[in-house]
Each structure stands twice: as structure tokens, then as C-alpha cells.
Design a protein around this motif. Structure first.
Motif, PDB file in Angstrom:
ATOM      1  N   LYS A 150       0.825  -1.210   0.000  1.00  0.00           N
ATOM      2  CA  LYS A 150       0.000   0.000   0.000  1.00  0.00           C
ATOM      3  C   LYS A 150       0.865   1.269   0.000  1.00  0.00           C
ATOM      4  CE  LYS A 150      -3.516  -1.528   2.212  1.00  0.00           C
ATOM      5  NZ  LYS A 150      -3.937  -1.920   3.560  1.00  0.00           N
ATOM      6  N   GLY A 151       0.551   2.196  -0.863  1.00  0.00           N
ATOM      7  CA  GLY A 151       1.248   3.477  -0.883  1.00  0.00           C
ATOM      8  C   GLY A 151       2.637   3.432  -1.490  1.00  0.00           C
ATOM      9  N   HIS A 152       2.961   2.335  -2.185  1.00  0.00           N
ATOM     10  CA  HIS A 152       4.345   2.215  -2.648  1.00  0.00           C
ATOM     11  C   HIS A 152       4.709   3.275  -3.689  1.00  0.00           C
ATOM     12  CE1 HIS A 152       2.454   0.287  -5.950  1.00  0.00           C
ATOM     13  NE2 HIS A 152       3.388  -0.565  -6.259  1.00  0.00           N
ATOM     14  N   ALA A 153       3.774   3.653  -4.540  1.00  0.00           N
ATOM     15  CA  ALA A 153       4.078   4.671  -5.551  1.00  0.00           C
ATOM     16  C   ALA A 153       4.378   6.003  -4.862  1.00  0.00           C
ATOM     17  CB  ALA A 153       2.890   4.820  -6.508  1.00  0.00           C
ATOM     18  N   GLU A 154       3.542   6.375  -3.905  1.00  0.00           N
ATOM     19  CA  GLU A 154       3.726   7.640  -3.186  1.00  0.00           C
ATOM     20  C   GLU A 154       5.056   7.645  -2.435  1.00  0.00           C
ATOM     21  OE1 GLU A 154       1.095   5.774  -3.230  1.00  0.00           O
ATOM     22  OE2 GLU A 154      -0.642   6.999  -3.753  1.00  0.00           O
TER      23      GLU A 154
END
Ligand SMILES: NC(=O)c1ccc[n+]([C@@H]2O[C@H](COP(=O)([O-])OP(=O)(O)OC[C@H]3O[C@@H](n4cnc5c(N)ncnc54)[C@H](OP(=O)(O)O)[C@@H]3O)[C@@H](O)[C@H]2O)c1
Ligand SMILES: NC(=O)c1ccc[n+]([C@@H]2O[C@H](COP(=O)([O-])OP(=O)(O)OC[C@H]3O[C@@H](n4cnc5c(N)ncnc54)[C@H](OP(=O)(O)O)[C@@H]3O)[C@@H](O)[C@H]2O)c1
Lengths: 346, 346
Positions: free
Chosen positions: A321-325
Motif C-alpha cells: 500500500k502506498g508504494h508509488a507515493e
């Protein structure tokens, strides 16, 4: 009327029947979309490092042969899944068409520039033409189209970062995001392959999380490539050693940690036979995160048992979760690192 | 004067040089001991289930061919490491000789009956003769000798349990011990391959740890084999479904959990292509413990990413602290289970 599709894309599986698109050996890459699919005009493929290394070797470094091999894979399987490594990569392109059932449900509109964060190893793809092979950064510019399933993850490309840079970083986004979750204040952390693309991002996160009471060790193959993270001050220690030499790694890490060994080891290499070095670099009850796709399950499982270590070993899920950010934020937090990535990967 | 040996047994590695005994393709199985080794008179080999299945298939079920294949492996490699599956198994025998450097340092004396808890895939072994192949329980009685390295783990066989029973259970001891560590009160747990040898032990631990507020689901291949755990009341739910059919498993688990899916999935099967079923049986942020040696790293890593699940996936280390004690204790805690194991595996 568009046909109804399954969220996981099973309606595209041709062989063998009843499996998911990733394990399938052949999927339907016709470009008429189902009602829950997104069709993308592809600009660039970012081939997985392990896969591209294999293709380059097979082609003997010849660009025309690389093109042939890549087209052959897609013709054979309907997707760019390397038959030797099993892995894919990702792509960037422009949203061309959104299925009826998805419209309004996704925060996307036609014309948006996106990166797919789901592997090419399961993405229906057609390559019309290969324009340029950027052999050193695993990127290939093409004219072609691809399909994103309803369960497929993607990121709209940020406007403040160059697109090739974003693509390079998003490809390995899982590694720094997991590092952020696993490393605690005071931890001793070893990043194997720390001078590589995923490795440097992991070092940044490891240092941030381990803090002043922790110790971050960057392990690389050559003195030369270690100059990069060293120049950026990403770690506390830099060790040049061959990670396939488990005993040498053990000895060097023992030396650097006064025999304490690491709490967390992050494996970011792109070569085989580094499982044992990762296990021996960690404390007996330490944790190893295998991001490398060249990891062999049996070697890791039996390896730890064989030396009587109670190591927790985690399979590097490309998504968290949230890896791109998290990965994009690293570039904003660390401008010198961003500059190096810009020079190297875009 | 005995020669000085390395704790990890690297002094026995013949090919390739510089690796550890497990990844080595050939090790020295001469039976003169180094100063930190233990020589064992072997009675019984307990071949890893994945390995034995492969050998049985290759032999077409013929016992003489099985013997030939097993002898061939040891002649070729100096250890019983299946070249196809990479896996080994374990053994029982009597301590014949303890190296000078170990005497007094280990709680063992010559004549003790022990089980080695380190894989046969790295244990120097000589088979003089194969007496009996117990084809249904993966056990083979031999005359032969083996070497235990200093780092090798072992258990002195308990006196209150029959030895073949202890051996069977110790072989898979890592699975229930890890289950005990991973399952929390209130968890929904799925054990895939729950009717098997490791599976039933995991069910026992899962039920104990998840407690009355939890839910334990046993997934097996055939209705027939599910009768075993059901007769013992090891789970709350019993589901017969093919674990290679990821979508069927997802649907059945969704049904049994009101769409909640599992917090923890323990994979104890002995066949390929069950990674995806394990991932889809778990919640998006659930945990999968892959004890099965048939697990493929890439399929798991890319599989989770492919469906956009933030699954934590753990490689089943055969060793975890106290695993021998935990598994033996299960048999004492659950006499009906002990009886079933006695009938099936000894
Ligand atoms: N789990 C996932 O979802 C996922 C997603 C994307 C990528 N990956 C995998 O992640 C891995 C790394 O990717 P990447 O893009 O970061 O690769 P990369 O930029 O090529 O970096 C690899 C690094 O490994 C080092 N290395 C190679 N051989 C070594 C050896 N024998 N000893 C020590 N270090 C060695 C290299 O060091 P030198 O520079 O000194 O040669 C290099 O710095 C690949 O295996 C890739 O398949 C996984
Ligand atoms: N990580 C380690 O250190 C370690 C150590 C030892 C063993 N292992 C591994 O652990 C695994 C299990 O060992 P075990 O001794 O428990 O094996 P086992 O007793 O043979 O049990 C395997 C179970 O899997 C079930 N199964 C097989 N195919 C299936 C399918 N398609 N769908 C659903 N269930 C299926 C079988 O069900 P049916 O009875 O209905 O056919 C059986 O109950 C093996 O892969 C072995 O290699 C790992």
C-alpha cells in the motif's frame, strides 16, 4: 456493447484454462476491450532487470536480436513474460479507452498519462513496432497497445518529475516501501545490491527509519558502483564483495557489526545464488526481505534450516500500500539522489 | 588427530568450490570425521514429501527402481538431494562418534538415538544397503552412515513416543511451530493441505491460538482425506477443493468467511501451482506462510502484485526455535491425533 469481464482478467486466459493471467502461458491480446478494462496506448516498456539481463545475454548484446526476442515473446504469449525468468516489468502510456463498467468508478480519464504498476507478465500487450532500445536502463520505446484489468494497479504520472524517471522508480517501488515498513529505529540493516536502482531507494528509507542509533550497510559488487551511494552518503558503511560468496559476505558483515550481524537484510541483486549470503548476513533471528526475482524458494528455505538459523524470510511482493507515493517522495526528499537517478535512468 | 572443520561444513564441499554444502552439487561423503563433526549410524531416512513424490513418479511406483534412484542420487552428490526438487528430508540413527572439538560441548554421547533436523540435502551420506521402502510414508530403512556438522540441529528422540512417529513429526516440525507464532486470537486461518502430515499439526496449533473467537478452515483435495481432520475435530470448517484452482478456492473461502477472507493462510501442500490460491484465500493485507517446498518464488511475488494484494508472504524456514519441542508436545496434548499419526506414519 462491451462484454463483461472478470476483475482479475481471467476472461483473457487461453492456455491453460482456469488459471489466472500471470501463470497462464498464453493470453488473449486482442485489443477490443471488455466492460471493466482500460486500453492504453503504450509508449515505453520498462523490462524487469532480471528479464532484460537474460534477454541481453541471449542476444549477445545485439539490439536487433533483442527486438526480435521481445517481439517473439509477445507473439508467443500475448504478454511480455520472459519464459526463462518468468518476470515482466511495467509500462507507461496514455489511457485510450475506459470500459463502460469502470467509467466514474476510477479516477482516470481518457488521455491521462499513467504507469501500470502491475507486471507485464500478466498484461495483454501488442507491439506494433520497437523504436529504441535503451540497453543500459532496461527501457524500450514502442508503438503498441496494452490492456489493464480492473484489479490492475497504476499511478498517474506526477507532473513534477520527468516521466522516464518516474517509470524507473515506480518499477521498483515495492522495495523502498517495504523497507520503510520493516526497519525500526536502532536496527542494523544490510542492503545487498545497494548500488542498484532499487538498492539506493532502500538505503534512503533504511537510514531514515534506523536513525542515528542504527547502522546501514551498503553491499555492492564493485568498488566502482559503490561510489554512487557513497557519494550520496546513503549508508554508514560500504562493502564491495560478491554476494554469491556467502562466506565472504558473512565475514565482512561480522567485521562491520562487531559480530552482531544484521536485524534486517534487504536483497536487491539481479543474480542467482545470493540466498545464503542474505541469511548469513542476518542475526539468527533476523529478517531477510528478498526483493530479487532471482531468489530461489527452496534454496532460501533449506538454506536457513541447514545452518540452524531462525530467520524470517519474506517474498518481495511488488505491491504494498502506498508504494508509488513512498517512492516518489524519496526523490523529492533527496534531490542529490533524484539527480543521480535522472542521470542514470532517464 | 582429526582435521579441523568449519562449523557450516564447507570443508566437505567438492563442487562448486566456495559454496555451502546445501547448494553444492557434490560433497565429500568419506566417513572419517573432522574434529567438529558427529558420525551417525543411520537406520531410517525420511525423504521430503515433494522429493519422494517425484522419485516415485520417476520409478513408476516400482520399489527396486526407487532404491536405484536413491542410491544413484547419493553416489552422484554425496548426499540425498533430489536433483529435480532440490530438497532432502531427514534421518534417524545412533551417534557413533563425536569429534574431539565437540566432546563436552554438546549434550550428546555415543550411543544416543537422534533425529537430525537439518536437511538431507546437505548431509554427507553413504548408503550401504536399502532394506525396506515404506512407500506410503516416505520412509526408507537402510544400512549406512551420515555426518552431522557443528551447525547442524538434531533432537534426541523422546522416550515416550515411538521413534518412527517422532521422525515423521519432526520432519515437518517447522510448520506447526511457525503457525503457533503467526496465529493470534480471533484470526481466521486457512490451512491448505490440512489433511496432510504437516497440515493436521498446523490445524491443531491454529485452533489453539485462534481460540473461540477465531475460525480455522481446513482445505483439502479429496472429501476422503478430509474425513481424518474432521474426525479429530481439528478445524471449524472443511472444504474439498483443488488448490491449483485459485478461483475456486477464492470463492469457497469467501463463502465460508462471509467475504472476509483469511488473516493467515498456511500452505502445506506437496504440489505445484498453489501460490495464487493461497494469496486469494487471504485478505488483501493478510499473511501467507508457504511451508510447501513446491512454492515458486516468482509466481508468489508477481502473483500478489498482479492482483493488487498487499499480502505478506513468508518462506517456510524448516527451522524455528523450539520446533521439535512444540511438535512433540502436540502429540502429547492431542492423544486422538497422536493415534492417527501412529496409524498413518509409523
Ligand atoms: N519483487 C518485485 O516485485 C520486483 C520488482 C522489480 C524488480 N525486482 C527485482 O529486483 C532486483 C533488483 O532490481 P534493480 O532494478 O534494482 O537492479 P539493478 O539496478 O540492476 O541492481 C542490481 C544490483 O545488484 C548488484 N549485484 C549484481 N551482482 C552482484 C553480486 N554478485 N554481488 C553483489 N552485488 C551484486 C549490482 O552491483 P554492481 O552495480 O556492482 O554490478 C547492482 O547494484 C532484480 O532481481 C529485479 O528482478 C523485483
Ligand atoms: N519448509 C520446510 O522446511 C519443509 C520441511 C518438510 C516438508 N516441507 C514441505 O511441506 C509440504 C507438505 O508436506 P507433508 O509431509 O505435510 O505432505 P503430505 O502429508 O503429503 O500432505 C500434502 C497434502 O496436500 C494435499 N494436496 C495435494 N494436492 C492438493 C491439491 N491440488 N489441492 C488441495 N490439497 C492438495 C493433500 O491432500 P489429499 O490427501 O487430499 O491428496 C495432502 O493432504 C511438502 O511440499 C514438503 O516438501 C517443507
Amino acid at each position: 456493447m462491451e462484454k463483461k469481464g472478470c476483475a482479475l482478467g481471467t476472461h483473457r486466459v487461453l492456455e491453460p484454462k482456469g488459471v489466472l493471467p500471470q501463470p497462464a502461458t498464453k493470453i488473449d491480446n486482442s485489443m477490443e476491450i471488455y466492460d471493466n478494462e482500460i486500453r492504453i496506448n503504450v509508449e515505453t516498456l520498462n523490462v524487469d532487470s532480471a528479464s532484460f539481463t537474460q534477454i541481453k545475454e541471449q542476444a549477445g548484446g545485439d539490439v536487433e536480436k533483442i527486438k526480435e526476442i521481445m517481439k517473439g515473446i509477445v507473439a508467443e504469449r500475448g504478454k511480455h513474460q520472459n519464459p526463462v525468468t518468468g518476470s515482466g516489468g511495467m509500462l507507461i502510456g496514455t489511457v485510450e479507452k475506459i470500459g463502460q463498467a469502470l467509467k466514474g468508478k476510477v479516477e482516470l480519464k481518457e488521455g491521462d498519462k499513467i504507469a501500470t504498476l502491475v507486471s507485464l507478465s500478466l498484461t495483454p500487450l501488442v507491439i506494433d513496432e520497437i523504436h529504441e532500445v535503451r540497453i543500459d536502463i532496461d527501457q524500450v520505446d514502442i508503438t503498441g497497445k496494452a490492456i489493464l484489468f480492473e484489479s490492475g494497479i497504476y499511478a498517474v504520472l506526477p507532473e513534477d518529475l520527468p516521466q522516464n524517471l518516474a517509470l524507473s522508480v515506480l518499477d521498483v517501488a515495492g522495495a523502498p516501501a517495504q523497507t520503510a515498513k520493516l526497519v525500526q529505529p536502532g536496527h542494523r540493516v544490510v542492503v545487498i545490491g545497494g548500488a542498484g536502482k532499487s538498492g539506493m531507494l532502500c538505503l534512503h528509507e533504511a537510514k531514515k527509519r534506523a536513525g542515528v542509533t542504527g547502522q546501514v550497510i551498503c553491499l555492492g559488487h564493485s568498488e566502482k558502483s559503490l561510489q554512487r551511494p557513497e557519494g550520496l552518503g546513503l549508508a554508514d558503511e560500504y562493502i564491495a564483495v560478491d554476494a554469491t560468496d556467502a562466506l565472504a559476505v558473512r565475514d565482512r558483515i561480522a567485521e562491520a557489526t562487531n559480530g552482531e550481524m544484521a536485524d534486517v537484510v534487504i536483497n536487491c541483486v539481479n543474480v542467482n545464488n545470493t540466498e545464503m549470503a542474505s541469511i548469513l548476513a542476518a542475526k539468527s533471528d533476523g529478517l531477510v526481505y528478498f526483493f530479487s526475482m532471482a531468489t530461489n524458494f527452496t534454496k532460501a528455505a533449506l538454506g536457513a534450516e541447514g545452518v540452524g538459523q531462525d530467520t524470517t524470510m519474506i517474498i518481495g511482493n511488488g505491491y504494498t500500500k502506498g508504494h508509488a507515493e513512498i517512492s516518489m517522495e524519496i526523490l523529492r526528499e533527496n534531490p542529490p539522489l533524484k539527480k543521480v537517478y535522472q542521470e542514470l535512468y532517464s
